[in-house]
Design an enzyme around this catalytic site. Structure first.
Site, PDB file in Angstrom:
ATOM      1  N   PHE A  11      44.370  45.434  26.166  1.00 26.96           N
ATOM      2  CA  PHE A  11      44.736  44.016  26.336  1.00 26.96           C
ATOM      3  C   PHE A  11      43.632  43.077  25.823  1.00 26.96           C
ATOM      4  CE2 PHE A  11      44.541  40.676  29.926  1.00 26.96           C
ATOM      5  CZ  PHE A  11      45.290  39.749  29.234  1.00 26.96           C
ATOM      6  N   ALA A  17      33.757  49.931  42.008  1.00 26.37           N
ATOM      7  CA  ALA A  17      32.553  50.752  42.192  1.00 26.37           C
ATOM      8  C   ALA A  17      32.141  51.379  40.860  1.00 26.37           C
ATOM      9  CB  ALA A  17      32.802  51.832  43.238  1.00 26.37           C
ATOM     10  N   THR A  30      33.404  42.981  35.156  1.00 24.00           N
ATOM     11  CA  THR A  30      34.379  42.270  35.989  1.00 24.00           C
ATOM     12  C   THR A  30      33.719  41.563  37.177  1.00 24.00           C
ATOM     13  OG1 THR A  30      36.252  42.664  37.495  1.00 24.00           O
ATOM     14  CG2 THR A  30      34.727  44.475  37.216  1.00 24.00           C
ATOM     15  N   ASP A  31      34.371  40.523  37.682  1.00 21.37           N
ATOM     16  CA  ASP A  31      33.868  39.847  38.888  1.00 21.37           C
ATOM     17  C   ASP A  31      34.072  40.713  40.135  1.00 21.37           C
ATOM     18  OD1 ASP A  31      36.630  39.646  39.102  1.00 21.37           O
ATOM     19  OD2 ASP A  31      36.669  37.489  39.462  1.00 21.37           O
ATOM     20  N   GLU A  32      34.895  41.783  40.017  1.00 22.19           N
ATOM     21  CA  GLU A  32      35.181  42.610  41.203  1.00 22.19           C
ATOM     22  C   GLU A  32      33.948  43.358  41.701  1.00 22.19           C
ATOM     23  OE1 GLU A  32      38.823  44.778  41.231  1.00 22.19           O
ATOM     24  OE2 GLU A  32      39.906  43.224  40.139  1.00 22.19           O
ATOM     25  N   LYS A  63      32.792  50.151  37.850  1.00 20.82           N
ATOM     26  CA  LYS A  63      32.284  49.094  36.947  1.00 20.82           C
ATOM     27  C   LYS A  63      30.879  48.659  37.405  1.00 20.82           C
ATOM     28  CE  LYS A  63      34.090  47.305  33.916  1.00 20.82           C
ATOM     29  NZ  LYS A  63      34.248  47.594  32.462  1.00 20.82           N
ATOM     30  N   TYR A  82      37.738  51.364  41.359  1.00 19.02           N
ATOM     31  CA  TYR A  82      37.571  50.693  40.054  1.00 19.02           C
ATOM     32  C   TYR A  82      36.304  49.857  40.038  1.00 19.02           C
ATOM     33  CZ  TYR A  82      38.045  46.908  36.632  1.00 19.02           C
ATOM     34  OH  TYR A  82      37.793  45.986  35.639  1.00 19.02           O
ATOM     35  N   ASN A 110      40.151  37.335  36.522  1.00 19.55           N
ATOM     36  CA  ASN A 110      41.436  37.867  36.031  1.00 19.55           C
ATOM     37  C   ASN A 110      41.892  37.181  34.755  1.00 19.55           C
ATOM     38  OD1 ASN A 110      41.347  38.522  38.943  1.00 19.55           O
ATOM     39  ND2 ASN A 110      43.352  39.395  38.523  1.00 19.55           N
TER      40      ASN A 110
HETATM   41  P1  NAD Z   1      43.171  47.854  29.302  1.00 21.79           P
HETATM   42  O1  NAD Z   1      43.448  48.883  30.330  1.00 21.79           O
HETATM   43  O2  NAD Z   1      44.266  46.978  28.817  1.00 21.79           O
HETATM   44  O3  NAD Z   1      42.557  48.556  27.995  1.00 21.79           O
HETATM   45  C1  NAD Z   1      41.587  49.557  28.079  1.00 21.79           C
HETATM   46  C2  NAD Z   1      41.433  50.198  26.699  1.00 21.79           C
HETATM   47  O4  NAD Z   1      40.414  51.220  26.793  1.00 21.79           O
HETATM   48  C3  NAD Z   1      42.713  50.888  26.208  1.00 21.79           C
HETATM   49  O5  NAD Z   1      42.940  50.597  24.844  1.00 21.79           O
HETATM   50  C4  NAD Z   1      42.413  52.381  26.399  1.00 21.79           C
HETATM   51  O6  NAD Z   1      43.091  53.206  25.457  1.00 21.79           O
HETATM   52  C5  NAD Z   1      40.896  52.412  26.188  1.00 21.79           C
HETATM   53  N1  NAD Z   1      40.279  53.557  26.863  1.00 21.79           N
HETATM   54  C6  NAD Z   1      40.427  53.932  28.157  1.00 21.79           C
HETATM   55  N2  NAD Z   1      39.720  55.052  28.416  1.00 21.79           N
HETATM   56  C7  NAD Z   1      39.089  55.366  27.256  1.00 21.79           C
HETATM   57  C8  NAD Z   1      38.193  56.402  26.870  1.00 21.79           C
HETATM   58  N3  NAD Z   1      37.820  57.358  27.742  1.00 21.79           N
HETATM   59  N4  NAD Z   1      37.722  56.425  25.604  1.00 21.79           N
HETATM   60  C9  NAD Z   1      38.088  55.468  24.709  1.00 21.79           C
HETATM   61  N5  NAD Z   1      38.953  54.488  25.001  1.00 21.79           N
HETATM   62  C10 NAD Z   1      39.442  54.431  26.260  1.00 21.79           C
HETATM   63  O7  NAD Z   1      41.955  47.011  29.867  1.00 21.79           O
HETATM   64  P2  NAD Z   1      41.657  45.432  29.747  1.00 21.79           P
HETATM   65  O8  NAD Z   1      42.355  44.724  30.827  1.00 21.79           O
HETATM   66  O9  NAD Z   1      41.835  45.028  28.334  1.00 21.79           O
HETATM   67  O10 NAD Z   1      40.093  45.437  30.111  1.00 21.79           O
HETATM   68  C11 NAD Z   1      39.107  45.631  29.103  1.00 21.79           C
HETATM   69  C12 NAD Z   1      37.734  45.567  29.751  1.00 21.79           C
HETATM   70  O11 NAD Z   1      37.556  44.308  30.353  1.00 21.79           O
HETATM   71  C13 NAD Z   1      37.523  46.598  30.852  1.00 21.79           C
HETATM   72  O12 NAD Z   1      36.203  47.066  30.750  1.00 21.79           O
HETATM   73  C14 NAD Z   1      37.722  45.824  32.142  1.00 21.79           C
HETATM   74  O13 NAD Z   1      36.959  46.382  33.179  1.00 21.79           O
HETATM   75  C15 NAD Z   1      37.215  44.457  31.731  1.00 21.79           C
HETATM   76  N6  NAD Z   1      37.807  43.314  32.453  1.00 21.79           N
HETATM   77  C16 NAD Z   1      39.166  43.170  32.532  1.00 21.79           C
HETATM   78  C17 NAD Z   1      39.694  42.030  33.156  1.00 21.79           C
HETATM   79  C18 NAD Z   1      41.184  41.793  33.257  1.00 21.79           C
HETATM   80  O14 NAD Z   1      41.606  40.822  33.878  1.00 21.79           O
HETATM   81  N7  NAD Z   1      42.034  42.618  32.637  1.00 21.79           N
HETATM   82  C19 NAD Z   1      38.833  41.066  33.702  1.00 21.79           C
HETATM   83  C20 NAD Z   1      37.456  41.270  33.622  1.00 21.79           C
HETATM   84  C21 NAD Z   1      36.952  42.392  32.974  1.00 21.79           C
HETATM   85  O1  DAU Z   2      39.076  40.166  38.573  1.00 20.41           O
HETATM   86  C1  DAU Z   2      39.085  40.872  37.357  1.00 20.41           C
HETATM   87  C2  DAU Z   2      40.006  42.068  37.477  1.00 20.41           C
HETATM   88  O2  DAU Z   2      41.332  41.567  37.485  1.00 20.41           O
HETATM   89  C3  DAU Z   2      39.801  43.084  36.355  1.00 20.41           C
HETATM   90  O3  DAU Z   2      38.520  43.623  36.427  1.00 20.41           O
HETATM   91  C4  DAU Z   2      40.850  44.210  36.459  1.00 20.41           C
HETATM   92  O4  DAU Z   2      40.719  45.088  35.338  1.00 20.41           O
HETATM   93  C5  DAU Z   2      42.226  43.576  36.440  1.00 20.41           C
HETATM   94  O5  DAU Z   2      43.202  44.586  36.591  1.00 20.41           O
HETATM   95  C6  DAU Z   2      42.366  42.531  37.537  1.00 20.41           C
HETATM   96  O6  DAU Z   2      42.364  43.160  38.857  1.00 20.41           O
HETATM   97  P1  DAU Z   2      43.381  42.681  40.027  1.00 20.41           P
HETATM   98  O7  DAU Z   2      43.535  43.784  40.968  1.00 20.41           O
HETATM   99  O8  DAU Z   2      42.995  41.353  40.557  1.00 20.41           O
HETATM  100  O9  DAU Z   2      44.722  42.474  39.122  1.00 20.41           O
HETATM  101  P2  DAU Z   2      46.260  42.877  39.367  1.00 20.41           P
HETATM  102  O10 DAU Z   2      47.045  42.234  38.269  1.00 20.41           O
HETATM  103  O11 DAU Z   2      46.433  44.331  39.586  1.00 20.41           O
HETATM  104  O12 DAU Z   2      46.588  42.132  40.726  1.00 20.41           O
HETATM  105  C7  DAU Z   2      46.430  40.730  40.858  1.00 20.41           C
HETATM  106  C8  DAU Z   2      46.774  40.370  42.298  1.00 20.41           C
HETATM  107  O13 DAU Z   2      48.185  40.590  42.503  1.00 20.41           O
HETATM  108  C9  DAU Z   2      46.069  41.232  43.321  1.00 20.41           C
HETATM  109  O14 DAU Z   2      45.740  40.435  44.453  1.00 20.41           O
HETATM  110  C10 DAU Z   2      47.094  42.288  43.713  1.00 20.41           C
HETATM  111  C11 DAU Z   2      48.412  41.548  43.556  1.00 20.41           C
HETATM  112  N1  DAU Z   2      49.573  42.394  43.117  1.00 20.41           N
HETATM  113  C12 DAU Z   2      49.425  43.177  42.037  1.00 20.41           C
HETATM  114  C13 DAU Z   2      50.471  43.976  41.606  1.00 20.41           C
HETATM  115  C14 DAU Z   2      50.307  44.878  40.403  1.00 20.41           C
HETATM  116  C15 DAU Z   2      50.778  42.318  43.814  1.00 20.41           C
HETATM  117  O15 DAU Z   2      50.918  41.569  44.793  1.00 20.41           O
HETATM  118  N2  DAU Z   2      51.816  43.102  43.372  1.00 20.41           N
HETATM  119  C16 DAU Z   2      51.712  43.945  42.320  1.00 20.41           C
HETATM  120  O16 DAU Z   2      52.693  44.654  41.994  1.00 20.41           O
END
Ligand code: NAD
Ligand code: DAU
Length: 348
Positions: free
Chosen positions: A12, A156, A129-131, A158, A154, A183
């Protein structure tokens, strides 16, 4: 040409970062390294895959021999590391995968960069991540000084990878930078995460599973603003520093789902209130963090970044993207997705 290795570029956030770097920096050769797990999809990069300054390498970051071989065959200037297992719910059912990719994989990359990377001019950028900071009550925000206090497997994993990156800076003087973001929302997000999952379910008239009472709070940032922050920090951040990134845009989950339902009613030509009838309260996530909120003033004041898109605008754009890209959604929800979904939500 500088070789910039971006890991996780088929996911993503990674796909948005790759697109930005490939189009804005023709003097960089962007190497997208991704093992293409369920979350990685090269469809996300179709529009830029033929660019001369882009190449894709299918590789698992835990594969030490393959990573060593890549770093010895190509002089890597810098690494922007995004590859990770990223979904909190999956970390609860299968923590080991998170240790392997997020912790071991990060250390494999750090070792390869230390041994073969350009450690005088380049840097190792860990996207985190902020988590890692744990959970907030009703007040306050996470700053860069907030102590780490991760609650889920997760977060832990990161936090652990952040610590390894810092340790390599202290111990080996490895040039590095870390950012911790809230997020993200936007196009190409895998529909296991709240917003795309709800869009998919509303479209298909399926229940909208809201965890607990829906009172948990998240701070939402448009994914392209995260990519822009990564660009700014990569080019101007100080080595050894951490930068928080956030949208200053807090939403209670249930309010966000109601807003989504209202917009979807209009877009799908449904009566007002029809989609909201699908809302179903389900068993809460174990260890569910109550609230995240980010103080991004360091990034804003020192490096001049701020979010560019108002939430209303970014949210509607996002919804439109999923409605216009039905084939993408169908593609990623076929196969293993059904098994995951049934396992996660049946009897919840
Ligand atoms: P995502 O799950 O959409 O994508 C992860 C990518 O990493 C995928 O393309 C997957 O194929 C690849 N991948 C996974 N394991 C792998 C491995 N062992 N070797 C090589 N490639 C591998 O994740 P995202 O939401 O795009 O998050 C990207 C980064 O940003 C992560 O490090 C996540 O912790 C961080 N992050 C995400 C969010 C969020 O809201 N999604 C917020 C803050 C930080
Ligand atoms: O804060 C950054 C993080 O945000 C990233 O590091 C993570 O990779 C990313 O997945 C995201 O984590 P969250 O757990 O906050 O995101 P998620 O979309 O899974 O959930 C957002 C909120 O919605 C959370 O409070 C849980 C709730 N939720 C989630 C799902 C999937 C629901 O209520 N129902 C659901 O089905």
């Amino acid at each position: 040409m500088k070789n910039i290795l971006i890991t996780g570029g088929a996911g993503f956030i990674g796909s948005h970062v790759i697109r930005r770097f490939v189009t804005n920096y023709p003097d960089y050769n962007i190497i997208n390294l991704d093992s293409l797990t369920y979350a990685g999809n090269l469809e996300n990069l179709r529009d830029i895959e033929t660019f001369a300054n882009y190449e894709f390498v299918k590789c698992d970051i835990t594969d030490r021999a393959a990573i060593e071989a890549l770093f010895t065959s190509k002089k890597i200037h810098s690494v922007i590391h995004l590859a990770a297992e990223s979904h909190v719910d999956r970390s609860i059912t299968n923590p080991i995968d998170f240790v392997m990719t997020n912790v071991v994989g990060t250390v494999v990359l750090l070792n390869a960069f230390k041994a073969h990377g350009n450690v005088t001019e380049g840097r190792f950028y860990h996207v985190s991540t902020d988590e890692v900071y744990g959970t907030l009550g009703d007040d306050g925000k996470f700053t860069e000084e907030t102590p780490y206090d991760p609650n889920s497997p997760y977060s832990a994993s990161k936090a652990s990878s952040d610590h390894f990156v810092r340790a390599y800076h202290e111990t080996f003087k490895l040039p590095m930078v870390i950012s911790n973001c809230s997020n993200n929302y936007g196009s190409h997000q895998f529909p296991e995460k709240l917003i795309p999952l709800m869009i998919h379910n509303i479209k298909n008239n399926k229940p909208l599973p809201v965890y607990g009472k829906g009172e948990n709070i998240r701070d939402w940032l448009w994914v392209n603003d995260h990519a822009k922050a990564i660009d700014v920090i990569f080019h101007s951040g100080k080595n050894g520093e951490t930068y928080n990134i956030g949208g200053n845009n807090e939403w209670k989950n249930i309010d966000l789902v109601h807003k989504l339902c209202e917009i979807m009613d209009q877009k799908l030509g449904r009566d007002a209130g029809e989609s909201a009838k699908l809302i179903t309260y389900v068993t809460d996530r174990a260890g569910h963090d109550f609230r995240y909120a980010i103080d991004a003033s360091k990034l804003e004041n020192e490096l001049g970044w701020k979010p560019s898109v108002a939430f209303d605008q970014g949210f509607e754009k996002t919804i439109d993207w999923y409605l216009e890209n039905e084939a993408w959604l169908e593609n990623v929800t076929s196969g293993n997705y059904q098994a995951y979904y049934n396992n996660m939500y049946t009897n919840r």
